[in-house]
Design a protein around this motif. Sequence first.
Motif, PDB file in Angstrom:
ATOM      1  N   PHE A 545     -58.192-106.025 -52.294  1.00 27.20           N
ATOM      2  CA  PHE A 545     -57.220-107.091 -52.568  1.00 27.20           C
ATOM      3  C   PHE A 545     -56.175-106.559 -53.529  1.00 27.20           C
ATOM      4  O   PHE A 545     -56.360-105.520 -54.157  1.00 27.20           O
ATOM      5  CB  PHE A 545     -57.904-108.336 -53.140  1.00 27.20           C
ATOM      6  CG  PHE A 545     -58.309-108.202 -54.595  1.00 27.20           C
ATOM      7  CD1 PHE A 545     -59.378-107.409 -54.980  1.00 27.20           C
ATOM      8  CD2 PHE A 545     -57.607-108.875 -55.585  1.00 27.20           C
ATOM      9  CE1 PHE A 545     -59.749-107.284 -56.320  1.00 27.20           C
ATOM     10  CE2 PHE A 545     -57.974-108.766 -56.932  1.00 27.20           C
ATOM     11  CZ  PHE A 545     -59.049-107.965 -57.291  1.00 27.20           C
ATOM     12  N   ASN A 546     -55.060-107.249 -53.653  1.00 27.42           N
ATOM     13  CA  ASN A 546     -54.013-106.821 -54.576  1.00 27.42           C
ATOM     14  C   ASN A 546     -54.477-107.126 -56.002  1.00 27.42           C
ATOM     15  O   ASN A 546     -54.441-108.268 -56.459  1.00 27.42           O
ATOM     16  CB  ASN A 546     -52.698-107.524 -54.265  1.00 27.42           C
ATOM     17  CG  ASN A 546     -51.561-106.933 -55.077  1.00 27.42           C
ATOM     18  OD1 ASN A 546     -51.751-106.621 -56.261  1.00 27.42           O
ATOM     19  ND2 ASN A 546     -50.403-106.774 -54.470  1.00 27.42           N
ATOM     20  N   ASN A 547     -54.933-106.065 -56.675  1.00 26.60           N
ATOM     21  CA  ASN A 547     -55.521-106.238 -58.011  1.00 26.60           C
ATOM     22  C   ASN A 547     -54.517-105.928 -59.117  1.00 26.60           C
ATOM     23  O   ASN A 547     -54.896-105.601 -60.230  1.00 26.60           O
ATOM     24  CB  ASN A 547     -56.771-105.360 -58.147  1.00 26.60           C
ATOM     25  CG  ASN A 547     -56.431-103.881 -58.029  1.00 26.60           C
ATOM     26  OD1 ASN A 547     -55.294-103.530 -57.711  1.00 26.60           O
ATOM     27  ND2 ASN A 547     -57.402-103.028 -58.307  1.00 26.60           N
ATOM     28  N   SER A 548     -53.224-106.047 -58.793  1.00 29.93           N
ATOM     29  CA  SER A 548     -52.196-105.706 -59.784  1.00 29.93           C
ATOM     30  C   SER A 548     -52.099-106.739 -60.908  1.00 29.93           C
ATOM     31  O   SER A 548     -51.394-106.528 -61.880  1.00 29.93           O
ATOM     32  CB  SER A 548     -50.836-105.591 -59.082  1.00 29.93           C
ATOM     33  OG  SER A 548     -50.469-106.861 -58.549  1.00 29.93           O
ATOM     34  N   GLN A 549     -52.797-107.859 -60.762  1.00 32.51           N
ATOM     35  CA  GLN A 549     -52.756-108.951 -61.744  1.00 32.51           C
ATOM     36  C   GLN A 549     -51.350-109.535 -61.870  1.00 32.51           C
ATOM     37  O   GLN A 549     -50.994-110.106 -62.895  1.00 32.51           O
ATOM     38  CB  GLN A 549     -53.268-108.487 -63.116  1.00 32.51           C
ATOM     39  CG  GLN A 549     -54.649-107.858 -63.022  1.00 32.51           C
ATOM     40  CD  GLN A 549     -55.282-107.598 -64.383  1.00 32.51           C
ATOM     41  OE1 GLN A 549     -54.940-108.222 -65.376  1.00 32.51           O
ATOM     42  NE2 GLN A 549     -56.234-106.673 -64.414  1.00 32.51           N
ATOM     43  N   THR A 550     -50.555-109.387 -60.822  1.00 29.76           N
ATOM     44  CA  THR A 550     -49.196-109.930 -60.847  1.00 29.76           C
ATOM     45  C   THR A 550     -48.965-110.850 -59.656  1.00 29.76           C
ATOM     46  O   THR A 550     -47.827-111.250 -59.387  1.00 29.76           O
ATOM     47  CB  THR A 550     -48.141-108.810 -60.781  1.00 29.76           C
ATOM     48  OG1 THR A 550     -48.299-108.108 -59.538  1.00 29.76           O
ATOM     49  CG2 THR A 550     -48.281-107.832 -61.923  1.00 29.76           C
ATOM     50  N   VAL A 551     -50.021-111.165 -58.883  1.00 23.37           N
ATOM     51  CA  VAL A 551     -49.828-111.990 -57.684  1.00 23.37           C
ATOM     52  C   VAL A 551     -50.569-113.319 -57.808  1.00 23.37           C
ATOM     53  O   VAL A 551     -51.512-113.464 -58.598  1.00 23.37           O
ATOM     54  CB  VAL A 551     -50.281-111.249 -56.402  1.00 23.37           C
ATOM     55  CG1 VAL A 551     -49.440-110.008 -56.174  1.00 23.37           C
ATOM     56  CG2 VAL A 551     -51.760-110.898 -56.465  1.00 23.37           C
ATOM     57  N   ARG A 552     -50.153-114.257 -57.004  1.00 27.35           N
ATOM     58  CA  ARG A 552     -50.714-115.608 -56.986  1.00 27.35           C
ATOM     59  C   ARG A 552     -52.201-115.570 -56.618  1.00 27.35           C
ATOM     60  O   ARG A 552     -52.589-114.957 -55.615  1.00 27.35           O
ATOM     61  CB  ARG A 552     -49.930-116.418 -55.950  1.00 27.35           C
ATOM     62  CG  ARG A 552     -50.627-117.636 -55.331  1.00 27.35           C
ATOM     63  CD  ARG A 552     -50.462-118.880 -56.177  1.00 27.35           C
ATOM     64  NE  ARG A 552     -50.596-120.107 -55.420  1.00 27.35           N
ATOM     65  CZ  ARG A 552     -51.347-121.142 -55.834  1.00 27.35           C
ATOM     66  NH1 ARG A 552     -52.054-121.063 -56.957  1.00 27.35           N
ATOM     67  NH2 ARG A 552     -51.362-122.260 -55.127  1.00 27.35           N
TER      68      ARG A 552
HETATM   69  C1  LIG Z   1     -49.402-105.915 -55.178  1.00 30.34           C
HETATM   70  O1  LIG Z   1     -48.409-106.826 -55.532  1.00 30.34           O
HETATM   71  C2  LIG Z   1     -47.371-106.239 -56.291  1.00 30.34           C
HETATM   72  C3  LIG Z   1     -46.465-107.354 -56.740  1.00 30.34           C
HETATM   73  O2  LIG Z   1     -46.003-108.066 -55.626  1.00 30.34           O
HETATM   74  C4  LIG Z   1     -46.657-105.202 -55.453  1.00 30.34           C
HETATM   75  O3  LIG Z   1     -45.649-104.593 -56.198  1.00 30.34           O
HETATM   76  C5  LIG Z   1     -47.662-104.167 -55.000  1.00 30.34           C
HETATM   77  O4  LIG Z   1     -47.048-103.268 -54.100  1.00 30.34           O
HETATM   78  C6  LIG Z   1     -48.841-104.817 -54.311  1.00 30.34           C
HETATM   79  N1  LIG Z   1     -49.845-103.812 -54.081  1.00 30.34           N
HETATM   80  C7  LIG Z   1     -50.293-103.532 -52.870  1.00 30.34           C
HETATM   81  C8  LIG Z   1     -51.349-102.486 -52.787  1.00 30.34           C
HETATM   82  O5  LIG Z   1     -49.867-104.092 -51.885  1.00 30.34           O
END
Ligand SMILES: *[C@@H]1O[C@H](CO)[C@@H](O)[C@H](O)[C@H]1NC(C)=O
Length: 662
Positions: A545-552
């Motif tokens: 999952f998108n673990n960037s801690q910046t997504v909804r």
């Molecule tokens: C996760 O979300 C961030 C913010 O939208 C984005 O910059 C990043 O590319 C995403 N990461 C992946 C692996 O998709």
Amino acid sequence: MRIEAVFQIFAALAVAVNASPLSLTTRHVVHERRSEPPPRWSRHTRLHPAATIPVRIGLAQQNLHRAEEFINEVAHPDSPDYGKHWSKEKVADMFAPAPETVDSVKEWLHSSGIDPSRIGMSRSRNWLKFDATVAEAERLLKTEYHLYRHEMGHNHIACESYSIPDHLTEHVDIVTPTVHFDTRIGSPRKTMKHKNLPEPVLELNRMAKRDLATRPLHGLLGSELDASNPKQGAEIKNALMTLANCDTMITPACLQALYDAPPNTLSMPNNSLGVVEYTPQAFLQGDLNMYFKQFSPSQDGVSPDTHLIDGASIQTKNQSFNFNGESALDLEFAMTLIFPQQVTLFQVGDLVNGGSFNNFLDALDGSYCTFEGGDSKDPNIDGQYPDTMPGGFDGPEACGTVQSTNVISTSYSSNEADLTAKYEQRQCLEYMKLGLQGVSILYSSGDFGVAGNSGQCINPVTGAYNNGSSGIFNPSFPGTCPYITSVGATQVLNGSTVRSPESASERVIFSGGGFSNVFPMPSYQKSALATYFANHAPPYGADRFNNSQTVRGYPDVSANGVNYVVAVDGQFSLAFGTSASCPTFASLVNMINAQRINAKKSPVGFLNPTLYANPQVLNDITVGGNQGCGTQGFTSVEGWDPVTGLGTPNYPAMLDLFMSLP
Ligand SMILES: *[C@@H]1O[C@H](CO)[C@@H](O)[C@H](O)[C@H]1NC(C)=O
Ligand SMILES: *[C@@H]1O[C@H](CO)[C@@H](O)[C@H](O)[C@H]1NC(C)=O
Ligand SMILES: *[C@@H]1O[C@H](CO)[C@@H](O)[C@H](O)[C@H]1NC(C)=O
Ligand SMILES: *[C@@H]1O[C@H](CO)[C@@H](O)[C@H](O)[C@H]1NC(C)=O
Ligand SMILES: *[C@@H]1O[C@H](CO)[C@@H](O)[C@H](O)[C@H]1NC(C)=O
């Protein structure tokens, strides 16, 4: 072979008669692309070049960068303007595309041979719309249109990618029909004024029409195969009314006990609760009566206040749990919980096309779809409706003609990955606009944990869906749109009573939850997500999952979704799903609105900023998880989590909080 040959002849004709050919100097860039059709769809025949399709261009809107600021003004509890909702007109004016946007797109169309007299425009200047032959649309967008066919036989018009001139990429959000599979495009049913077409071309047009006429009598959303339908459990011979059995049978009394909500007594004008259903899903009055006789005798014979949108009907031909379960579940519980307040049923889509979330939004908001002076009588400008297919709806498409309710509950959902990001962003902003107008939008978060509908996950290499035993988590849409309230599901543990804490649902269904691959984290979630990642970092990497801690993250809240006793097709049986929890939560919000309206205050509108700033008004759920994709999924923990959100309603606390706001 024959189709190809005639196509080539016709293509040559088309070029020869075209008065203003495309400027050869314009450089096109790919605007949207999809790698392969969604599951169960396959590419069928190439569309005939003389067939007509309704083209819509969604123009980039102004001031969207201020959307969050605006919504916080009316929905954040600290804002001095809390509850001061905007008028439809103010919303339309604020976000109307810049004149430069409208002009440059129109100029491109004109120079490409689309006469300005053919182009219709929305009142808010959001959309340009015209009918074009497939040949015209293919040249304009440098693409090829095909008919796609669903396993169930449903047809859809789409292309794999499309391009627009590079100087317009900032001005255009989306073009339909193109790569999107949510829009229900009827058929290339009307030809433009090609009276002089050669007979072979006319014959091919007739063939294409016959081919399209073989579509089965339903769409997908709301169909018996829609995986967002509730899941059926055991048949119940004796529906028990006592609170001692809430661990095996949920009744309205169980929910009132769980959330400390008294039976409703207030009915205010203009405070009906909106429940959305998609045809062919339908309720049977006999089922409602059977349910009311058992659980709310004074409601025997009562029907919802029904709005039929886009030729919708309450079909009674096909009766089974999969055709009637969703409507029965939503209506029986919502109508009982909020009685004497009425429920408004928004039934969307006809039996031929079915409906999409966008059809419903069109019906609510004229600025999303109407054209100067309303729908044109010119068949070259009309949209998907009237549908001239046999059995199709032949009235005009509903467009700003339906009055929204203060709260709208929808127990249907698709996956983010079913649709394109641009399409979802545009639809999500429409929910934001409804929020500005004081409407609370609630969606079920899905029933497959971290997996998508039917338990499918995403193959990390191909991006295709797999069987759910591995792969990337598959978040639900509109659940991840930051301007809706996403509702997950909980359960009363076996042997527990309504007085003990619930856990995340782990019976039959797992609460949909996780993190968006499309939407950034809204400001109201910042603190809750920071705490979650700091104290309970999930054991998965970016491969899941998108673990960037910046997504909804979703869901926002939850309510019981296990063992609901429902009368369906003349018998009581158990139903499971976030399909159940969503109307339950919405019913309590409706009751809070009645109290606020009674106190001369506005309805609560968009809930999330207030709830995240006051998590104490929800019962935190700290047990259970939402397995999927070959993992245990996420785990319910103290504070917000991507399984049960902030928790279940503590009705008296929620009521006090919202009554304390202006
Ligand atoms: C996760 O979300 C961030 C913010 O939208 C984005 O910059 C990043 O590319 C995403 N990461 C992946 C692996 O998709
Ligand atoms: C109900 O809403 C409609 C449309 O917004 C409005 O015209 C009407 O005055 C309202 N009625 C009441 C009793 O508030
Ligand atoms: C619905 O009922 C009609 C008429 O009985 C039948 O022809 C059709 O196959 C049914 N559709 C489905 C999807 O079961
Ligand atoms: C699902 O797919 C995986 C990988 O292709 C395969 O190993 C597994 O047997 C499949 N499981 C089922 C239940 O089909
Ligand atoms: C709870 O009860 C259900 C229905 O009787 C049963 O299927 C399930 O195994 C039980 N679960 C636990 C954890 O005991």
